[in-house]
Scaffold this active site. Structure first.
Site, PDB file in Angstrom:
ATOM      1  N   VAL A 249      21.852 102.159 -39.348  1.00 33.54           N
ATOM      2  CA  VAL A 249      22.491 103.463 -40.144  1.00 33.54           C
ATOM      3  C   VAL A 249      23.725 102.780 -40.859  1.00 33.54           C
ATOM      4  O   VAL A 249      24.636 103.774 -41.499  1.00 33.54           O
ATOM      5  CB  VAL A 249      22.716 104.785 -39.602  1.00 33.54           C
ATOM      6  N   GLU A 250      24.074 101.501 -40.313  1.00 30.84           N
ATOM      7  CA  GLU A 250      25.496 100.969 -41.111  1.00 30.84           C
ATOM      8  C   GLU A 250      25.010 100.031 -42.169  1.00 30.84           C
ATOM      9  O   GLU A 250      24.701 100.184 -43.159  1.00 30.84           O
ATOM     10  CB  GLU A 250      26.518 100.758 -40.202  1.00 30.84           C
ATOM     11  N   MET A 251      25.269  98.523 -41.738  1.00 32.89           N
ATOM     12  CA  MET A 251      24.679  97.697 -42.682  1.00 32.89           C
ATOM     13  C   MET A 251      23.404  97.245 -42.487  1.00 32.89           C
ATOM     14  O   MET A 251      22.796  96.636 -43.351  1.00 32.89           O
ATOM     15  CB  MET A 251      25.584  96.510 -42.507  1.00 32.89           C
TER      16      MET A 251
END
Length: 326
Positions: A128-130
């Protein structure tokens, strides 16, 4: 025991008590330290780390950089409750500030990374980030002649995950907020803080806030349970999620459930949201919640105002940070 012996024993006990009281005051008055100047770093590596910090190619879809969730102009963190990652994915825990991160004894709310280098892996791999991986990142960066030349000039093995981590960590170590008003007061400038800010400091010390929020970062050097004196998570009910479990997610030990790294307060006055779950929207709200759940206290409005004033005096300066009005 003779009367004379009892008198001597009482005198010794009184002396010991006075000494302990003196040591307690001495600890409280020296528990907060000025933020030190940033450690000297290799300028070329810092420059590379700065560029990587703002490079969207670290994310799978080339849309997210470290700077996307860590706004250096405002507080080194996100101004939203939870950060938005690739393809609009919403994070589950508030992004911490990268300012003064070098002073933290571990990284992340749950302390899963021991240092800044190891910390880089977290957002890179987080879906859910990079949502990326090192093979893809190295491939993309290697196709950039300028970036490749930079790495080759600094590292004998060129672009590698370890060297990317090293450059990013070097840059983050320069992000120190220094010359805060309270630090100038600690160093002898009696006019650096106002009477209100000084009263706030005394209350911060006397209420016991300083037992968890101390050191140069006024926090960030120990773990503590969220809700020591009242169950904070009971009020959340069914809304509790995995991020709320804190250090339990790292160790699996029951006594680490709801335990988190104590956040430093050096950027607290700049935050838009507070706590790991962004449940407080103002500094004053955060003070009220902390007093209730950590100290078992209900504060008067004057106490809240003065504590907030003290916390604002902890904010230092950095060329990347917009000027802070006091």
């Amino acid at each position: 025991m003779t009367l004379q012996g009892m008198s001597l024993r009482f005198s010794q006990l009184a002396t010991l008590c006075l000494a302990m009281a003196f040591c307690g005051v001495l600890f409280a008055n020296n528990a907060i330290l000025p933020v030190p100047e940033a450690q000297e770093q290799q300028p070329e590596k810092v420059q590379l780390g700065d560029q990587l910090f703002h490079d969207v190619r670290l994310s799978s879809d080339n849309s997210i950089s470290c700077a996307s969730c860590h706004d250096l102009a405002h507080n080194g963190a996100d101004r939203r409750p939870f950060s938005v990652g690739v393809e609009g994915a919403l994070g589950r825990i508030r992004a911490p500030s990268v300012y003064n991160s070098q002073l933290n004894h571990v990284q992340f709310w749950d302390g899963k990374a021991p240092d800044l280098e190891t910390q880089v892996d977290g957002p890179v791999h987080n879906p859910v980030e990079m949502a990326s991986n090192w093979d893809d990142i190295v491939t993309k960066l290697s196709q950039d002649p300028d970036r490749l030349a930079q790495f080759n000039a600094l590292f004998v093995d060129g672009i590698t995950p370890a060297n990317i981590r090293s450059a990013l960590a070097s840059f983050q170590r320069t992000l120190m907020l220094t010359n805060a008003p309270f630090d100038r007061w600690l160093q002898g400038d009696e006019n650096a803080i106002s009477a209100e800010e000084h009263r706030g400091y005394e209350k911060f010390r006397d209420l016991g806030c300083i037992s968890c929020h101390q050191g140069a970062n006024v926090g960030g050097n120990m773990f503590a349970r969220m809700g020591s004196l009242e169950n904070y998570f009971e009020q959340k009910g069914e809304s509790i999620n995995r991020a709320d479990l804190g250090r339990f997610n790292v160790t699996g030990q029951e006594h680490h459930r709801y335990v988190f790294k104590v956040p430093g307060l050096r950027t607290a006055s700049l935050n838009s949201f507070f706590f790991h779950d962004s449940s407080a929207e103002t500094l004053e709200d955060a003070i009220v919640i902390m007093a209730r759940f950590q100290l078992g206290r209900e504060l008067a409005e004057t106490d809240i105002t003065e504590l907030a004033a003290f916390i604002r005096s902890l904010t230092g300066e950095h060329p990347r940070l917009n000027a802070v009005k006091r």
